[in-house]
Design a protein around this motif. Structure first.
Motif, short mmCIF file in Angstrom:
data_model
loop_
_atom_site.label_atom_id
_atom_site.label_comp_id
_atom_site.label_asym_id
_atom_site.label_seq_id
_atom_site.Cartn_x
_atom_site.Cartn_y
_atom_site.Cartn_z
N SER A 165 36.66 51.58 0.03
CA SER A 165 35.23 50.89 0.01
C SER A 165 34.91 50.45 -1.48
O SER A 165 34.83 49.41 -1.65
CB SER A 165 33.78 51.49 0.18
N LEU A 223 25.48 47.53 1.34
CA LEU A 223 26.11 48.73 1.50
C LEU A 223 24.82 49.60 1.82
O LEU A 223 23.97 49.66 0.77
CB LEU A 223 26.52 49.01 1.19
N ASN A 276 26.78 54.72 -1.84
CA ASN A 276 26.65 53.96 -2.24
C ASN A 276 25.95 53.54 -3.48
O ASN A 276 26.83 52.34 -4.31
CB ASN A 276 26.56 52.59 -1.32
N ARG A 310 33.31 51.95 8.32
CA ARG A 310 32.64 52.80 7.20
C ARG A 310 30.68 52.37 6.88
O ARG A 310 30.79 51.59 6.26
CB ARG A 310 33.22 52.17 6.08
#
Length: 470
Positions: free
Chosen positions: A143, A302, A307, A341
């Motif tokens: 990521s 995201l 994040n 994810r």
């Protein structure tokens, strides 16, 4: 019954399949064999990919398997019953031992053949004039790599290691074939599997910027202890200065062992930037970054508070390298979840958040916190637990159970195995009030998930166990 499955003709197919899953490492094959797995539970999620290597192994394995059986039948006619019984009963061992020896010989030959390629790659990395960013850690590497590329490539020429190609030979092939050497940035994902891996990777690529994404008890089947894993990660200090080493602030055990101070990043601050006004939704995350008179208003596809730190770090690096506030804000607004994810999708008014590529404890915590933070009619949590936790296994799954107890979701769905049984037992002992379901057929559950949810529900699916685990 599982003993007799070793004598089934498809047993050799399953050996070769697992050897391929282990990247043809003979020692991992032997370790798997000695656990005496139930072959019924193998090759449920994938299939053998027939390459030149796997076809040779397939042919040799079956030749030894049937050779032993036919020899045993012949000896039976000769009246040598004991010897015949040994050959037939241990026919499986003839096949896997032949695969072990062939893989071992192949490994030596391949390493000799690869030496010129590795030397050429090392020279290319050393002569590269741009910036080389190493991305390493127990989780969040892919990521972070994708996020760096998404933002930096809006202004600079960037090349990054594809997919999960995170071992030295993959890096060597990539830099010799796919890198033009006129890039501004190379982004290189480092994979760790056993002691010495980080040193090998860093010696090859020599990064001048390194990002440590986080620490979790992964791969302890080879590292044995968390301290050994930390020591391996800390090898990166020999290749990157402390002014260009960025570390996730949650990795307290690693931070305490750093030889020099590093730049820490979190959802509170990074490199002098203060983070404020975080808002988390099913489909997006918003927050502000402030440093002196500069303010970044960031909106990303995201999802999840976890994040915020990575987005802020990448924005900080982009700003430090000359990207304007408008360029950064625009680039961040275009970021979307990566496959499997924390990837949301809407089905008939219900949200499914796919986090099945998450295989670490810290990621589990982040997912549970996310599900707890957002609003939903029913909140459903689905998991088979974690693997490769070594001596931390019971502690990790007990702690996950405690997190689930505190969250008190409407329903928890456990895929039946030894670790979810541990979590289920802990939830029972704590007096969990929500519904707990045990699923014996994970594949059927995932394929029919639309039958188990209703409009307004939010379901989070974390991790998916490999075929090697039962």
């Amino acid at each position: 019954m599982k003993w007799f499955r070793f004598l089934y003709p498809n047993a050799v197919y399953k050996q070769v399949y697992m050897l391929q899953q282990f990247e043809y490492d003979p020692y991992k094959l032997a370790k798997w064999i000695f656990t005496v797995p139930d072959l019924k539970n193998v090759v449920n999620r994938g299939k053998l990919v027939f390459t030149a290597k796997s076809i040779i192994l397939f042919a040799v394995g079956y030749s030894m398997f049937f050779g032993a059986i036919l020899s045993g039948i012949y000896l039976t006619y000769q009246g040598l019953y004991i010897l015949a019984f040994i050959l037939i009963f241990f026919s499986f061992d003839f096949s896997w031992i032949s695969l072990f020896i062939l893989s071992l010989v192949g490994k030596v030959l391949i390493e000799t053949k690869r030496r010129p390629l590795m030397e050429n790659a090392k020279e290319l990395f050393e002569n590269f004039e741009g910036q080389k960013i190493a991305v390493l850690g127990s989780f969040g590497k892919t990521s972070m790599k994708e996020l760096l590329n998404s933002v930096l490539s809006k202004k600079f020429k960037v090349s990054y290691t594809p997919g999960n190609k995170n071992v030295p030979i993959s890096h060597a092939r990539w830099v010799t074939k796919d890198v033009s050497m006129d890039e501004d940035f190379l982004i290189i994902e480092y994979g760790e599997g056993e002691p010495g891996d980080i040193n090998k990777l860093a010696k090859l690529s020599r990064p001048n910027i390194s990002i440590f994404t986080g620490l979790a008890p992964n791969h302890l089947d080879h590292y044995k202890t968390l301290d050994n894993l930390i020591s391996d990660f800390l090898e990166i200090e020999d290749f990157t200065s402390s002014q260009k080493l960025y570390v996730n602030s949650t990795a307290k055990d690693l931070i305490n062992k750093l030889k020099n101070n590093a730049i820490l990043y979190s959802d509170i601050e990074v490199d002098g930037w203060k983070i404020e006004n975080i808002k988390v939704f099913v489909g997006k995350t918003e927050f502000l970054m402030k440093k002196g008179s500069d303010t970044l208003k960031l909106k990303s596809g995201l999802i999840g508070r976890h994040n915020v730190g990575p987005i802020a770090l990448v924005s900080s690096i982009a700003f430090k390298n000359g990207m304007t506030k408008q360029e950064i804000e625009s680039a961040i607004s275009e970021t979307v979840p990566f496959e499997h994810r924390m990837q949301p999708r809407n089905i008939n008014g219900a949200w499914i958040v796919d986090d099945t590529y998450n295989g670490n404890f810290e990621g589990f915590k982040a997912g549970i916190e996310f599900l707890n933070e957002i609003n939903g009619q029913r909140k459903i949590y689905v998991t088979p637990g974690l693997v490769d936790q070594g001596e931390e296994n019971e502690r990790v799954h007990t702690e996950i159970a405690h997190l689930l107890f505190k969250a008190n979701f409407s329903q928890v769905v456990f895929m039946d195995n030894q670790n979810t049984r541990t979590m289920h037992q802990v939830l029972k002992s704590l007096g969990y009030k929500g519904e707990v379901k045990i699923e014996n057929n994970p594949l059927a559950y995932y394929q029919n998930i639309d039958q188990f949810i209703a409009s307004g529900d939010i379901i989070l699916m974390q991790n998916d166990l490999p075929d090697a685990y039962s």
